[in-house]
Design a protein around this motif. Structure first.
Motif: not given
Length: 183
Positions: A118-132
């Protein structure tokens, strides 16, 4: 693991080329150049050769443009299309799913590893997309060094630096996506 290993891969600054979303290509080219592959190709030329996914799906090619953000697109290229593209220039091995130890072993053997983080090794900011479900702060760096409690990366945004191994492993383990670039 004992001893310091630093391969010394180059650092390509994606923003200097106007490629705000070009981290995977920069990290891949850093690794290829380290292995004496694609040496006559600069980052700009390399970006123009990157496969683009018409539907914005990074599992099929680059999802959008490396130069700008586009609504409805996920500006990244994931492992399978990246390997298909990068294999035209050098020898790549998919390490996705591997425990961090395998990445470190690759570096120990002289092969840097493109790692999805992730950018700057920050916690992932998860979002749903059509592919996953994917982190919107997706990023890729080149792992090119290790010692007992740190790793060294060539980061297309933040440059070259050492990072706490535990922090690296936490972010890497959120997806476990990686590609080693061999001799």
């Amino acid at each position: 693991m004992k001893g310091l290993i630093l391969l010394g891969a180059e650092n390509i600054k994606q923003n200097a080329w106007g490629a705000i979303n070009g981290c995977e290509a920069a990290s891949l080219l850093e690794g290829l150049h380290f292995q004496k592959r694609a040496e006559m190709i600069n980052y700009g030329q390399f970006l123009l050769d990157m496969p683009i996914s018409a539907d914005g799906n990074p599992y099929r090619g680059f999802g959008g443009s490396p130069f700008k953000n586009q609504i409805g697109k996920f500006e990244a290229i994931f492992v399978t299309p990246l390997m298909q593209w990068g294999s035209r220039y050098g020898s790549l091995i998919n390490l996705s799913g591997a425990a961090p130890w395998w990445l470190y072993q690759s570096v120990k053997e002289g092969s840097p590893v493109l790692v999805y983080v992730t950018v700057h090794f920050e916690d992932p900011k998860w979002e749903q997309y059509p592919f996953g479900k994917v982190p919107t702060n997706n990023h890729a760096v080149l792992l090119d060094g290790i010692d007992s409690d740190r790793v060294h990366v060539s980061d297309p945004i933040d440059g070259k630096y050492w990072l706490d191994r535990n922090k690296f492993e936490t972010i890497y383990n959120s997806r476990r996506m990686a590609v080693t670039i061999q001799k």
